[in-house]
Design a protein around this motif. Sequence first.
Motif, PDB file in Angstrom:
ATOM      1  N   ALA A  33       0.822  -1.210   0.000  1.00  0.00           N
ATOM      2  CA  ALA A  33       0.000   0.000   0.000  1.00  0.00           C
ATOM      3  C   ALA A  33       0.856   1.260   0.000  1.00  0.00           C
ATOM      4  CB  ALA A  33      -0.929  -0.005   1.213  1.00  0.00           C
ATOM      5  N   ASN A  34       2.150   1.127  -0.294  1.00  0.00           N
ATOM      6  CA  ASN A  34       3.060   2.268  -0.322  1.00  0.00           C
ATOM      7  C   ASN A  34       2.938   2.957  -1.679  1.00  0.00           C
ATOM      8  OD1 ASN A  34       5.470   3.887  -0.729  1.00  0.00           O
ATOM      9  ND2 ASN A  34       6.304   2.883   1.086  1.00  0.00           N
ATOM     10  N   THR A  35       2.350   4.135  -1.689  1.00  0.00           N
ATOM     11  CA  THR A  35       2.074   4.827  -2.947  1.00  0.00           C
ATOM     12  C   THR A  35       3.347   5.111  -3.734  1.00  0.00           C
ATOM     13  OG1 THR A  35       0.119   5.874  -1.980  1.00  0.00           O
ATOM     14  CG2 THR A  35       0.997   6.862  -3.978  1.00  0.00           C
ATOM     15  N   ARG A  36       4.365   5.624  -3.082  1.00  0.00           N
ATOM     16  CA  ARG A  36       5.603   5.965  -3.793  1.00  0.00           C
ATOM     17  C   ARG A  36       6.271   4.722  -4.370  1.00  0.00           C
ATOM     18  NH1 ARG A  36       8.543  10.059  -4.987  1.00  0.00           N
ATOM     19  NH2 ARG A  36       7.132  11.433  -3.850  1.00  0.00           N
ATOM     20  N   TYR A  51       2.832  11.403 -10.326  1.00  0.00           N
ATOM     21  CA  TYR A  51       2.733  10.714  -9.043  1.00  0.00           C
ATOM     22  C   TYR A  51       1.373  10.989  -8.402  1.00  0.00           C
ATOM     23  CZ  TYR A  51       3.434   9.965  -4.031  1.00  0.00           C
ATOM     24  OH  TYR A  51       3.294   9.582  -2.727  1.00  0.00           O
ATOM     25  N   GLN A  52       0.853  12.210  -8.610  1.00  0.00           N
ATOM     26  CA  GLN A  52      -0.420  12.594  -8.000  1.00  0.00           C
ATOM     27  C   GLN A  52      -1.570  11.711  -8.493  1.00  0.00           C
ATOM     28  OE1 GLN A  52       1.887  14.758  -9.014  1.00  0.00           O
ATOM     29  NE2 GLN A  52       2.404  15.585  -6.989  1.00  0.00           N
ATOM     30  N   GLN A  53      -1.525  11.289  -9.783  1.00  0.00           N
ATOM     31  CA  GLN A  53      -2.583  10.421 -10.300  1.00  0.00           C
ATOM     32  C   GLN A  53      -2.582   9.067  -9.595  1.00  0.00           C
ATOM     33  OE1 GLN A  53      -1.467  11.217 -14.587  1.00  0.00           O
ATOM     34  NE2 GLN A  53      -3.678  11.000 -14.820  1.00  0.00           N
ATOM     35  N   VAL A  54      -1.390   8.555  -9.363  1.00  0.00           N
ATOM     36  CA  VAL A  54      -1.278   7.275  -8.652  1.00  0.00           C
ATOM     37  C   VAL A  54      -1.794   7.434  -7.227  1.00  0.00           C
ATOM     38  CG1 VAL A  54       0.303   5.472  -7.875  1.00  0.00           C
ATOM     39  CG2 VAL A  54       0.675   6.597 -10.077  1.00  0.00           C
ATOM     40  N   ARG A  55      -1.409   8.527  -6.594  1.00  0.00           N
ATOM     41  CA  ARG A  55      -1.831   8.765  -5.213  1.00  0.00           C
ATOM     42  C   ARG A  55      -3.355   8.893  -5.121  1.00  0.00           C
ATOM     43  NH1 ARG A  55       0.348  14.044  -2.196  1.00  0.00           N
ATOM     44  NH2 ARG A  55      -1.035  14.980  -3.758  1.00  0.00           N
ATOM     45  N   TYR A  57      -5.596   7.595  -7.171  1.00  0.00           N
ATOM     46  CA  TYR A  57      -6.216   6.290  -7.425  1.00  0.00           C
ATOM     47  C   TYR A  57      -6.148   5.411  -6.177  1.00  0.00           C
ATOM     48  CZ  TYR A  57      -7.092   1.727  -9.515  1.00  0.00           C
ATOM     49  OH  TYR A  57      -7.599   0.489  -9.795  1.00  0.00           O
ATOM     50  N   LEU A  58      -4.998   5.390  -5.525  1.00  0.00           N
ATOM     51  CA  LEU A  58      -4.849   4.569  -4.323  1.00  0.00           C
ATOM     52  C   LEU A  58      -5.626   5.158  -3.150  1.00  0.00           C
ATOM     53  CD1 LEU A  58      -1.077   3.595  -4.588  1.00  0.00           C
ATOM     54  CD2 LEU A  58      -3.087   2.281  -5.276  1.00  0.00           C
ATOM     55  N   HIS A  59      -5.764   6.483  -3.120  1.00  0.00           N
ATOM     56  CA  HIS A  59      -6.565   7.107  -2.078  1.00  0.00           C
ATOM     57  C   HIS A  59      -8.019   6.645  -2.187  1.00  0.00           C
ATOM     58  CE1 HIS A  59      -8.080  10.089   0.753  1.00  0.00           C
ATOM     59  NE2 HIS A  59      -8.974  10.467  -0.154  1.00  0.00           N
ATOM     60  N   ASP A  60      -8.517   6.545  -3.420  1.00  0.00           N
ATOM     61  CA  ASP A  60      -9.878   6.046  -3.623  1.00  0.00           C
ATOM     62  C   ASP A  60     -10.019   4.611  -3.109  1.00  0.00           C
ATOM     63  OD1 ASP A  60     -10.718   8.392  -4.723  1.00  0.00           O
ATOM     64  OD2 ASP A  60     -10.449   7.763  -6.805  1.00  0.00           O
ATOM     65  N   LYS A  61      -8.989   3.805  -3.297  1.00  0.00           N
ATOM     66  CA  LYS A  61      -9.046   2.424  -2.830  1.00  0.00           C
ATOM     67  C   LYS A  61      -9.066   2.369  -1.297  1.00  0.00           C
ATOM     68  CE  LYS A  61      -6.809  -0.791  -5.123  1.00  0.00           C
ATOM     69  NZ  LYS A  61      -7.917  -1.379  -5.898  1.00  0.00           N
ATOM     70  N   VAL A  68     -11.907  -0.585  -5.615  1.00  0.00           N
ATOM     71  CA  VAL A  68     -11.868   0.204  -6.849  1.00  0.00           C
ATOM     72  C   VAL A  68     -10.913  -0.485  -7.806  1.00  0.00           C
ATOM     73  CG1 VAL A  68     -11.308   2.433  -7.856  1.00  0.00           C
ATOM     74  CG2 VAL A  68     -12.324   2.329  -5.581  1.00  0.00           C
ATOM     75  N   THR A  69     -11.432  -0.942  -8.923  1.00  0.00           N
ATOM     76  CA  THR A  69     -10.601  -1.655  -9.888  1.00  0.00           C
ATOM     77  C   THR A  69     -10.743  -1.025 -11.260  1.00  0.00           C
ATOM     78  OG1 THR A  69     -12.389  -3.217 -10.376  1.00  0.00           O
ATOM     79  CG2 THR A  69     -10.847  -3.831  -8.623  1.00  0.00           C
ATOM     80  N   ALA A  70      -9.772  -1.290 -12.091  1.00  0.00           N
ATOM     81  CA  ALA A  70      -9.828  -0.783 -13.457  1.00  0.00           C
ATOM     82  C   ALA A  70     -10.911  -1.519 -14.234  1.00  0.00           C
ATOM     83  CB  ALA A  70      -8.481  -0.992 -14.142  1.00  0.00           C
ATOM     84  N   PRO A  71     -11.529  -0.878 -15.234  1.00  0.00           N
ATOM     85  CA  PRO A  71     -12.540  -1.573 -16.024  1.00  0.00           C
ATOM     86  C   PRO A  71     -11.917  -2.777 -16.724  1.00  0.00           C
ATOM     87  CG  PRO A  71     -11.887   0.497 -17.066  1.00  0.00           C
ATOM     88  CD  PRO A  71     -11.294   0.495 -15.691  1.00  0.00           C
ATOM     89  N   PRO A  72     -12.635  -3.883 -16.828  1.00  0.00           N
ATOM     90  CA  PRO A  72     -12.059  -5.070 -17.478  1.00  0.00           C
ATOM     91  C   PRO A  72     -11.800  -4.799 -18.953  1.00  0.00           C
ATOM     92  CG  PRO A  72     -14.420  -5.346 -17.125  1.00  0.00           C
ATOM     93  CD  PRO A  72     -14.024  -4.083 -16.401  1.00  0.00           C
ATOM     94  N   PRO A  73     -10.779  -5.446 -19.529  1.00  0.00           N
ATOM     95  CA  PRO A  73     -10.507  -5.251 -20.957  1.00  0.00           C
ATOM     96  C   PRO A  73     -11.641  -5.821 -21.799  1.00  0.00           C
ATOM     97  CG  PRO A  73      -9.178  -7.044 -20.068  1.00  0.00           C
ATOM     98  CD  PRO A  73      -9.847  -6.390 -18.896  1.00  0.00           C
ATOM     99  N   SER A  74     -11.809  -5.271 -22.980  1.00  0.00           N
ATOM    100  CA  SER A  74     -12.872  -5.741 -23.869  1.00  0.00           C
ATOM    101  C   SER A  74     -12.485  -7.102 -24.464  1.00  0.00           C
ATOM    102  CB  SER A  74     -13.095  -4.734 -25.005  1.00  0.00           C
ATOM    103  OG  SER A  74     -11.944  -4.683 -25.846  1.00  0.00           O
ATOM    104  N   LEU A  75     -13.500  -7.789 -25.010  1.00  0.00           N
ATOM    105  CA  LEU A  75     -13.245  -9.082 -25.649  1.00  0.00           C
ATOM    106  C   LEU A  75     -12.280  -8.938 -26.821  1.00  0.00           C
ATOM    107  CD1 LEU A  75     -16.850 -10.618 -25.693  1.00  0.00           C
ATOM    108  CD2 LEU A  75     -14.951 -11.237 -24.198  1.00  0.00           C
TER     109      LEU A  75
END
Length: 202
Positions: A33-36, A51-55, A57-61, A68-75
């Motif tokens: 869970a270490n953002t850096r 770095y702020q985008q990663v932070r 995203y992890l803050h939301d989790k 909070v997960t990424a949308p699944p890839p399409s077929l």
Amino acid sequence: MPEELFTGQWQNRPSVLDDHKPYLDDRWYEGCANTRKLWEEIVPLGYKGSYQQVRAYLHDKRTSPRPVTAPPPSLRTVAGWILRNPDTLTESEQLQLKAVRTRCPELDALTRRFRSFAAMLTGGQGERLPDWLGTVRQGDPPSLHTLASGIDRDRDAVIAGLTMPWNSGVVEGHVSRIKMLERQMFGRAGFALLGKRALLAS
């Protein structure tokens, strides 16, 4: 907070982080869970964002009541990963395909069988076809059973095609060229005129 005014406004907007979210999710559920540290891990994988985008995203989790997960890839995307040479996949694509295969045993079996057949096709290893057909019939996805039955009806021809260096590519090329000439004349050319055009074009 001011950010709350924009809740939902940009939620489905594509992000440079999207391709790396499956990796972050896997590492998160492994207990990291270490953002850096996670940011430093995805930069060599091709991440070009901040770095702020990663932070964020992890803050939301951390604060979300549900994962909070990424949308699944399409077929289409997954099919492209399977059909491509594994050596041409990026590390991020390999990780995402691995995650999909882990969650779907049938797709994992399909990938293994396809790659085995591709090796026969590109390596001229037609002698391996009988073993491949036998393995497919022993419980792989039903869709492959139909393919195996079709191949088995012309087994000798398929083995020859996978083994011998000759093919009908040149003949097919000439047929395609003649069809193109015929289409250029809107189907109104007689045999004599079409023959002359074919000879002059060559």
